[in-house]
Enzyme design. Structure first.
Site, PDB file in Angstrom:
ATOM      1  N   LYS A 138      82.581  -8.132  16.286  1.00 27.27           N
ATOM      2  CA  LYS A 138      81.390  -8.120  15.743  1.00 27.27           C
ATOM      3  C   LYS A 138      81.307  -8.489  14.263  1.00 27.27           C
ATOM      4  CE  LYS A 138      79.220  -4.248  18.593  1.00 27.27           C
ATOM      5  NZ  LYS A 138      77.913  -5.321  18.901  1.00 27.27           N
TER       6      LYS A 138
ATOM      7  N   ARG B  85      78.149  -2.456  29.847  1.00 24.57           N
ATOM      8  CA  ARG B  85      77.864  -2.541  31.265  1.00 24.57           C
ATOM      9  C   ARG B  85      79.262  -2.775  32.116  1.00 24.57           C
ATOM     10  NH1 ARG B  85      75.127  -8.229  29.777  1.00 24.57           N
ATOM     11  NH2 ARG B  85      74.725  -7.073  27.804  1.00 24.57           N
TER      12      ARG B  85
END
Ligand code: BES
Ligand code: MN
Ligand code: ZN
Length: 497
Positions: free
Chosen positions: A263, A337
């Protein structure tokens, strides 16, 4: 903080020794002949007090009032939402003072939802994080008495309000801890402590066991970290052993750097809050440990850190999930996920009545709904409605999002059964569609709390959401749960299928 409930009319409240007294003055306020009422009526008449929620009038050493500080707080139409805003403003206004004892008068005719709002707003506004400060300052408020017309009438609701507030506080505190303290191992320790305090069954598995079970997707996410992953299983039994449990799954990424798909560094510190799902499930367990509803509930928490390293999983890798489905990793930052999918498969072994996962899953959900409502996805309309209603009732609202199959189109992979990312458009739904592939044959709901689990900016900190929603939901499931004599056919019981 200690809350207590006391039968006191306004004359009694005015005579009560404390550091500050809060009177809620809504549009339907009917003054009596006591000094408090007269003061409020005068202030309203003079236009110095508006009954609008959030408006405050503060007074010091008023005649006939024992408390040195008096706060008249406009409470609008007297709804739980308006009362929450009023109490929040009043208690936040007291934070600079050194008030230790507070009395809050519950408006006449208030229901349990309003009482819950008073307790929740007081706890929320007076919370001060001190765990890693060298000088623990600011936690002055110690005792809050809620003055009511009849303490017996409010007793049950008060118990729920207090337990919910303590669950929320627990989740906030865990969420706020720095990522070098709130590690996967620490989450496991917190679960064990809760289990010991409340008699839950608890298992905390390490990387070896996680691999042995076959959770290859979950294992891959933590493999670049020095902090070993943990899989936490907590079981609360409040109903017959054969009664199918509700399963809560919480995303426990204790720090999300993005991994190899790293990120940008701006605000990366906030990715310590990426275990907000796990924290809220643990907070919910703390509340049900205190309330002991007639229900069976299981918590599943995959906890790990997502870090870049020579050992990290990387784009192009293919992992095999517990379900047997292979997953092509196209972006290591879509890690939530990957840990949840294995927990959803694991949930099947409990033959659950429903499974709800809670996760700070997508920045796209924050873009879609902001920080007001959590995103709700569900395969079952009854379950969805029960969660929507619980959120509204607890002032911890969510909003239903779609699950059309077309949203899964982007998840196609040339090399595995599925890819871990779809396109950017509809990102929150893509992620939910990925998870849906792994939800077994049980009613399933997914709460994306990316926008609601914490606040950024000057007020940076965990919110403890959606503990309020989850506790409210669980209590609702219990009252209507099938008894031994047969299924209760109450209309608001979550209908499945
Ligand atoms: N934990 C983040 C989601 C997130 C981001 C929550 C910002 C709150 C604020 C999650 O693991 C993530 O990184 N998601 C990616 C998914 C993308 C790579 C498909 C995102 O939202 O950008
Ligand atoms: Mn991520
Ligand atoms: Zn994440």
């Amino acid at each position: 903080m200690d809350f207590d409930l006391k039968t006191l009319d306004l004359a009694g409240a005015a005579a009560e020794k404390c550091d500050a007294l809060v009177l809620l003055v809504g549009e339907s306020f009917r003054p009596g002949k006591d000094p408090l009422s007269r003061l409020a009526a005068d202030a309203l008449k003079a236009g110095d007090l508006e009954p609008k929620a959030g408006k405050l009038l503060q007074a010091y050493r008023s005649a006939g009032i024992a408390a040195p500080r008096l706060i008249l707080a406009g409470a609008g139409d007297g709804s739980a939402k308006k009362v929450h805003a009023a109490v929040h403003a009043a208690v936040a206004g007291l934070r600079a003072s050194r008030a230790r004892r507070l009395v809050i008068c519950l408006p006449a005719g208030a229901d349990d939802a309003v009482l819950r709002a008073v307790v929740a707003a007081t706890a929320e506004a007076s919370y001060v994080y001190i765990a890693t400060k060298s000088k623990p300052e600011g936690r002055e408020l110690q005792r809050v008495t809620i003055a009511v017309a009849d303490a017996d009438r409010y007793k049950a609701g008060f118990g729920v309000a207090k337990a919910t507030a303590s669950g929320i506080e627990f989740a906030r505190e865990l969420g706020n801890l720095p990522p070098n303290v709130a590690t996967p191992a620490r989450l496991g320790d917190e679960a064990r402590k809760l289990a010991k305090a409340h008699g839950f069954r608890c298992e905390v598995l390490g990387p070896k066991e996680i691999g042995k079970i076959g959770m290859g997707s979950f294992l891959a996410v933590g493999q670049g970290s020095e902090q070993p992953s943990r899989f936490i299983v907590l079981q609360y039994q409040g109903a017959a052993a054969g009664e199918p449990p509700l399963v809560l799954v919480g995303k426990g990424i204790t720090f999300d750097s993005g991994g190899i798909s790293i990120k940008p560094s701006q605000e990366m510190d906030e990715m310590k809050f990426d275990m907000g799902g796990a924290a809220s499930v643990l907070g919910t367990f703390r509340a049900i440990g205190e309330l002991r509803p007639a229900l069976n509930v299981v918590a599943l928490i995959p906890a790990c850190e997502n870090m870049p390293d020579g050992k990290s999983f990387k784009p192009g890798d293919i992992v095999t999930s517990l379900s047997g489905q292979t997953i092509e990793i196209l972006n290591t930052d879509a890690e939530g996920r990957l840990i949840l999918c294995d927990a959803l498969t694991y949930a099947q072994r409990f033959k659950p009545s429903a499974v709800i996962d809670v996760a700070t899953l997508t920045g796209a959900c924050l873009v879609a709904l902001g920080s007001v409502r959590s995103g709700l996805f569900a395969t079952d309309d009854g379950l969805a409605q029960a969660l929507l209603d619980a959120g509204d009732a607890a002032l911890d609202p969510c909003w239903r999002m779609p699950l059309d199959d077309e949203y899964a189109d982007g998840l196609k992979s040339n090399f595995a059964d599925v890819a871990n990312v779809g396109g950017r458009a509809g990102g929150a739904v893509n992620a939910a569609k990925f998870l849906q592939r792994f939800a077994g044959n049980y009613p399933w709901a997914h709460l994306d709390i990316a926008g609601t689990a914490w606040k950024g900016g000057a007020a940076k900190g965990s919110t403890g959401r959606p503990v309020g929603l989850l506790v409210q939901f669980l209590l609702g499931q219990q009252r209507l749960a099938p008894s031994k004599t047969g299924r209760a056919a109450k209309p608001s019981r979550t209908k499945r299928g």
